[in-house]
Design an enzyme around this catalytic site. Structure first.
Site, PDB file in Angstrom:
ATOM      1  N   GLU A   8      -4.233   6.151  19.754  1.00 39.69           N
ATOM      2  CA  GLU A   8      -4.101   5.480  18.207  1.00 39.69           C
ATOM      3  C   GLU A   8      -2.861   4.673  18.225  1.00 39.69           C
ATOM      4  OE1 GLU A   8      -4.235   8.456  15.038  1.00 39.69           O
ATOM      5  OE2 GLU A   8      -5.727   9.299  16.053  1.00 39.69           O
ATOM      6  N   ARG A  67      -7.704  15.424  15.536  1.00 42.69           N
ATOM      7  CA  ARG A  67      -7.046  14.798  16.355  1.00 42.69           C
ATOM      8  C   ARG A  67      -8.052  14.164  17.426  1.00 42.69           C
ATOM      9  NH1 ARG A  67      -3.662  14.661  13.231  1.00 42.69           N
ATOM     10  NH2 ARG A  67      -1.603  15.663  13.133  1.00 42.69           N
ATOM     11  N   HIS A  77      -6.920   6.610  10.907  1.00 39.84           N
ATOM     12  CA  HIS A  77      -6.133   7.722  10.618  1.00 39.84           C
ATOM     13  C   HIS A  77      -5.694   7.742   9.189  1.00 39.84           C
ATOM     14  CE1 HIS A  77      -3.782  11.335  12.739  1.00 39.84           C
ATOM     15  NE2 HIS A  77      -3.929  11.582  11.307  1.00 39.84           N
TER      16      HIS A  77
END
Ligand code: NAD
Length: 319
Positions: free
Chosen positions: A261, A232, A293
Site C-alpha cells: 500500500e 489487511r 484503503h
C-alpha cells in the site's frame, strides 16, 4: 503537546473541530508519515499520533524514546504496523481506536461486493462512453445465497448484519464465536470457504492469519465466488490470488487493502503489465475493483476517531 503525523492530511479538520473540547491539548500537524527520520520532530512533545500508513519499527520507537516521547496514539483500529514489544521496551504507551465506526468499513465491504458483482464499475464507464449495451454486465443475486464472514468482531459483525439484511444465509469462521450473532452459524474455515458465494475478510493481520488466502484456500472456494478484503492486504497472498483470478475462479474481487500500500504502487505501473508489481497487476482484470484503503473514510468515522484519540490522550494524562 501532541505531534500529529499524517502524510495525507485528510483528518485535520475533524481533529480541529473536536479540539475545542480539549483546550489543554496543544497540537502540531505534520505533513509526513512517522519514520526514523521524522521522529526527531517529536522533540518536546509528550505524545505522537500516527496512522496506519506509518510503519513504526523498533528503531522509530527508539528515536521517539530518545526525544522523550511517552505516548503513541494510533488513530486506527489495526496495530500490526507497530512493534508493540519495542514500545514496551522503550516505555512508550500505545493507545488505539478499536471501534470507531465498524459500519463504515462493513458498508464499504458491501459496496465493493455489490459493485463488483453487479459490474457497476464497467457499466458506469460504458454509459459515460454512450454505450448502453449490456455486454459484459451480467451480475448475480445475493438474495438467497451464502455469505462467509471471516472474523466476526466489530466490523465482521456489522457485515454479518448487512448480509442478513440482504436475505443471505450467513456463516462465519472466527477463533471466538460472537454471542450477539444468533443468526450466524460458525464452521471451520475450510467449510466456510467451500460453502460461500460471497467471502469477506474481517480478521486482523497476525502471524497466524498472514496469507490466510493462498492457492490452497482458494482451491476450496466455489467457482464464481465473490471475494472481498477490507481488512489487511497481507491476509492474502496476492500472487496466488492473481493465479485464481486468471483461472476464472472468481466472479469478482473487491480489495480496499493490498500487500503493497504505497503511494505510487499504481502510478508506477509499467507498460508491460507482467513487469509491474504484483499489486498493480490486479488492475488489469476487469472483474477486480481496488480502492485506496478508504473503508474507514466517512465523516462519522473520522469524528469518532478524533474524539477517541483525544480522549485517549486525556486518559493517559490522568494516568
Ligand atoms: P475486532 O478486533 O473487533 O475483530 C476481529 C475479529 O477477528 C475477532 O473476533 C477475532 O477473534 C477474529 N480473529 C482473530 N484472528 C483470527 C483468525 N486468524 N481467523 C479468524 N478470525 C480471527 O476488529 P475489527 O474492528 O472488526 O477490525 C477488523 C480488521 O479490520 C482490523 O484488524 C483492521 O485490520 C481492519 N480495518 C480496516 C479498515 C479499512 O479502512 N479498510 C478500517 C478499520 C479496520
Amino acid at each position: 503537546k501532541i505531534i500529529f503525523y499524517d502524510a495525507k492530511q485528510y483528518d485535520i479538520d475533524s481533529f480541529e473541530k473536536q479540539r475545542k473540547n480539549y483546550p489543554d491539548i496543544e497540537s502540531i500537524y505534520l505533513e509526513a508519515d512517522l519514520t526514523e527520520d521524522t521522529a526527531r520532530l517529536a522533540e518536546g512533545c509528550e505524545g505522537v499520533c500516527a496512522f496506519v500508513s506509518s510503519t513504526i519499527t523498533g528503531s522509530v520507537l527508539r528515536r521517539l524514546h530518545e526525544h522523550g516521547v511517552k505516548l503513541l496514539l494510533m488513530r486506527c483500529a489495526g496495530y500490526n504496523n507497530v512493534d508493540i514489544k519495542a514500545a514496551d521496551k522503550y516505555g512508550i504507551t500505545v493507545l488505539r481506536v478499536p471501534g470507531y465506526s465498524p459500519e463504515a468499513v462493513a458498508e464499504h465491504a458491501m459496496a465493493l461486493a455489490l459493485a463488483v458483482t453487479r459490474r457497476i464499475h464497467k457499466g458506469y464507464i460504458k454509459v459515460r462512453e454512450n454505450n448502453f449495451s449490456l455486454n459484459g454486465l451480467m451480475g448475480l443475486d445475493f438474495h438467497g445465497k451464502t455469505a462467509g464472514i471471516i472474523g466476526t468482531g466489530r466490523i465482521g459483525a456489522a457485515m454479518c448484519r448487512i448480509c442478513h439484511g440482504f436475505g443471505m444465509r450467513v456463516i462465519a469462521y472466527d477463533v471466538y464465536q460472537n454471542p450477539d450473532l444468533d443468526f450466524v452459524k460458525y464452521y471451520p474455515l475450510s467449510e466456510v470457504l467451500r460453502e460461500s458465494d460471497l467471502i469477506s475478510l474481517h480478521c486482523p493481520l497476525t502471524e497466524s492469519s498472514y496469507h490466510l488466502i493462498n492457492t490452497e484456500t482458494i482451491s476450496l472456494m466455489k467457482e464464481n465466488v465473490v471475494f472481498v478484503n477490507t481488512s489487511r492486504g497481507a491476509l492474502v497472498n496476492t500472487e496466488d490470488l492473481i493465479k485464481g483470478i486468471r483461472s476464472r475462479k472468481f466472479h469478482g474481487v473487491g480489495l480496499d487493502v493490498y500487500e503493497e500500500e504505497t503511494e505510487n504502487v499504481f502510478e508506477n505501473r509499467q507498460e508491460d503489465i507482467l513487469e509491474s508489481s504484483v499489486t498493480a497487476r490486479l488492475l488489469s482484470f476487469p472483474n477486480v475493483i481496488v480502492t485506496s484503503h478508504q473503508g474507514f473514510f466517512t465523516e462519522e468515522a473520522l469524528a469518532a476517531i478524533s474524539r477517541t484519540t483525544l480522549e485517549n490522550a486525556c486518559a493517559f494524562e490522568r494516568g
